[in-house]
Design a protein around this motif. Structure first.
Motif, PDB file in Angstrom:
ATOM      1  N   LYS A  43      -2.690 -19.959 -20.532  1.00  0.00           N
ATOM      2  CA  LYS A  43      -3.766 -20.771 -21.574  1.00  0.00           C
ATOM      3  C   LYS A  43      -4.420 -19.861 -20.615  1.00  0.00           C
ATOM      4  CE  LYS A  43      -4.934 -25.174 -22.181  1.00  0.00           C
ATOM      5  NZ  LYS A  43      -4.422 -27.015 -21.584  1.00  0.00           N
ATOM      6  N   LYS A  44      -4.931 -20.096 -19.223  1.00  0.00           N
ATOM      7  CA  LYS A  44      -6.101 -19.067 -19.356  1.00  0.00           C
ATOM      8  C   LYS A  44      -6.586 -17.689 -19.581  1.00  0.00           C
ATOM      9  CE  LYS A  44      -8.248 -18.726 -14.378  1.00  0.00           C
ATOM     10  NZ  LYS A  44      -8.156 -18.465 -12.692  1.00  0.00           N
ATOM     11  N   GLU A  46      -5.776 -16.740 -22.264  1.00  0.00           N
ATOM     12  CA  GLU A  46      -5.854 -16.336 -23.451  1.00  0.00           C
ATOM     13  C   GLU A  46      -7.773 -17.246 -24.106  1.00  0.00           C
ATOM     14  OE1 GLU A  46      -4.889 -19.195 -27.636  1.00  0.00           O
ATOM     15  OE2 GLU A  46      -3.697 -19.465 -26.015  1.00  0.00           O
ATOM     16  N   GLU A  47      -8.527 -18.300 -22.613  1.00  0.00           N
ATOM     17  CA  GLU A  47      -9.525 -18.655 -22.815  1.00  0.00           C
ATOM     18  C   GLU A  47     -10.625 -17.040 -22.734  1.00  0.00           C
ATOM     19  OE1 GLU A  47      -9.712 -21.645 -20.419  1.00  0.00           O
ATOM     20  OE2 GLU A  47      -8.082 -23.277 -21.412  1.00  0.00           O
ATOM     21  N   LYS A  48      -9.838 -16.739 -21.976  1.00  0.00           N
ATOM     22  CA  LYS A  48     -10.742 -15.258 -21.356  1.00  0.00           C
ATOM     23  C   LYS A  48     -10.625 -14.195 -22.895  1.00  0.00           C
ATOM     24  CE  LYS A  48     -10.170 -15.709 -16.703  1.00  0.00           C
ATOM     25  NZ  LYS A  48      -9.585 -15.113 -14.943  1.00  0.00           N
ATOM     26  N   LYS A  50     -11.072 -14.706 -25.580  1.00  0.00           N
ATOM     27  CA  LYS A  50     -11.475 -15.341 -27.190  1.00  0.00           C
ATOM     28  C   LYS A  50     -12.807 -14.903 -25.815  1.00  0.00           C
ATOM     29  CE  LYS A  50      -8.349 -18.606 -28.776  1.00  0.00           C
ATOM     30  NZ  LYS A  50      -7.627 -19.926 -28.753  1.00  0.00           N
ATOM     31  N   GLU A  51     -12.796 -15.514 -24.521  1.00  0.00           N
ATOM     32  CA  GLU A  51     -14.179 -15.429 -24.297  1.00  0.00           C
ATOM     33  C   GLU A  51     -14.829 -14.095 -24.230  1.00  0.00           C
ATOM     34  OE1 GLU A  51     -17.024 -17.085 -20.790  1.00  0.00           O
ATOM     35  OE2 GLU A  51     -14.881 -15.497 -20.246  1.00  0.00           O
TER      36      GLU A  51
END
Length: 383
Positions: A43-44, A46-48, A50-51
């Motif tokens: 999850k972490k 995936e956020e990075k 997308k960022e």
């Protein structure tokens, strides 16, 4: 939560070249891509991912980058005002704002996602597909080649892909005049979006083909060869490029993701690259010692039990586990001893066990070291 600076996200200077920005993004995309991260970190990551993707999309476009450098996030956020802007351009230097961010506003006002331009028409990448594949532990360890059947699209044989009924043809869309896009005004902004009448194709089909309902293609199934790599684990995915849903208006197809599910094994449990199994051992073998035979994924192995082996004793067989897809050497096999208590005894066997128990009692604590230490701990508890 405030967004981080795009240059900070990519780890580049504000005067970085286009090539430096591209290299930085590729490095981050490889590191944080969902396919390369599993478990708690997924999850972490995936956020990075997308960022980093958002930062690259802004800084790789010259106009968007210029707007961001001048106004920060406010210059690229459609929900925030941009003072001094005049529709259609002007001498204030901000004239290309709407054109630079047409895709973003298109998402908000119905233009869709993933859009691009081809010959003035809006084209879209096809959706990704997911396929769950169940395999055995042996197949996961050694790999396999197999076939799967997936949905596919073929050109309609009746209309030859035109979508129009035989003897008729498509007509130019009167709403967008064949451009596939229309302009609309939202307050101060002039926004370009996909034509709502022809959906970006630039054409209208008055008499759709009855065989394909005007789509120009028919859904079929096709057989796909799939190679499962040795050492693959539960939940890992294999990407098959271009085997997802077809794109719209000539856009590229999506990808197919094959998600692995490993069946529960009758003997082994997998923990990363290691394997665990339980080996039942008779009371006499545990007491006297001996050799037992245990299974492995590569055949059989033997374990020498020392005299007085206790229940729960673990033996480690090095290199008898699984070599993971990203590992340089295989894991180990851990064999846990389970001492079995005899059942359904005959009268003669009962008599022999009672005599043996009496012999143990006469021998004192030396036959039961664990019992003695446990008894001493209980006495200390109630002092």
């Amino acid at each position: 939560m405030a967004k981080r600076d795009y240059y900070e996200v990519l780890g580049v200077a504000k005067n970085a070249s286009e090539e430096d920005i591209k290299k930085a993004y590729r490095k981050l995309a490889m590191k944080h891509h969902p396919d390369r991260n599993q478990g708690d970190e997924a999850k972490k990551a995936e956020e990075k991912f997308k960022e980093a993707k958002e930062a690259y999309e802004m800084l790789s476009d010259a106009q968007k980058r210029a707007a961001y450098d001048q106004f920060g996030h406010a210059g690229v956020d459609p929900n925030m005002g941009g003072g001094g802007f005049r529709p259609g351009g002007g001498a204030d230097g901000f004239g290309g704002f709407a054109e630079a961010f047409g895709d973003i506003f298109g998402d908000i006002f119905g233009g869709g996602t993933g859009g691009a331009r081809r010959g003035g028409q809006q084209v879209f990448r096809g959706a990704d597909l997911s396929y769950a594949m169940e395999i055995t532990l042996e197949e996961a360890a050694h790999g396999k080649e197999t076939q799967i059947r997936i949905p596919a699209w073929e050109s309609c044989a009746t209309c030859h892909g035109s979508g129009a009924k035989p003897g008729t043809s498509a007509k130019t869309c009167s709403t967008c005049n064949g451009a596939g896009t229309v302009h609309m005004r939202q307050g101060f902004f002039s926004i370009q979006q996909s034509c709502p009448h022809c959906h970006g194709s630039g054409k209208i089909i008055p008499d759709p083909c009855p065989a394909c309902s005007g789509q120009g293609r028919i859904k079929k199934t096709k057989t796909l060869e799939v190679k499962i790599p040795a050492g693959i684990g539960e939940g890992m995915r294999i990407r098959s490029s271009g085997n997802g849903e077809p794109g719209s208006n000539g856009g590229p197809p999506g990808d197919l993701y094959i998600e692995i599910r490993v069946k529960q094994h009758d003997i082994f449990e997998r923990d990363g690259d290691d394997l665990h199994c339980t080996a039942p051992v008779s009371l006499t073998t545990a007491a006297l010692g001996g050799t037992i035979e245990v299974p492995t994924l590569g055949g059989k192995a033997e374990i020498e039990l020392p005299e007085g082996t206790q229940h729960g004793k673990t033996f480690r067989l090095r290199g008898k586990g699984i070599k993971g897809v990203r590992s340089s050497y295989p894991g180990d096999l851990y064999c846990h001893v389970q001492v079995e208590t005899p059942i359904k005894l005959t009268e003669h066997q009962r008599k022999l066990l009672k005599e043996l128990d009496e012999s143990f009692r006469k021998g004192g604590d030396r036959h039961s070291p664990n019992t003695k230490s446990w008894t001493d701990r209980v006495k200390d508890l109630f002092k």
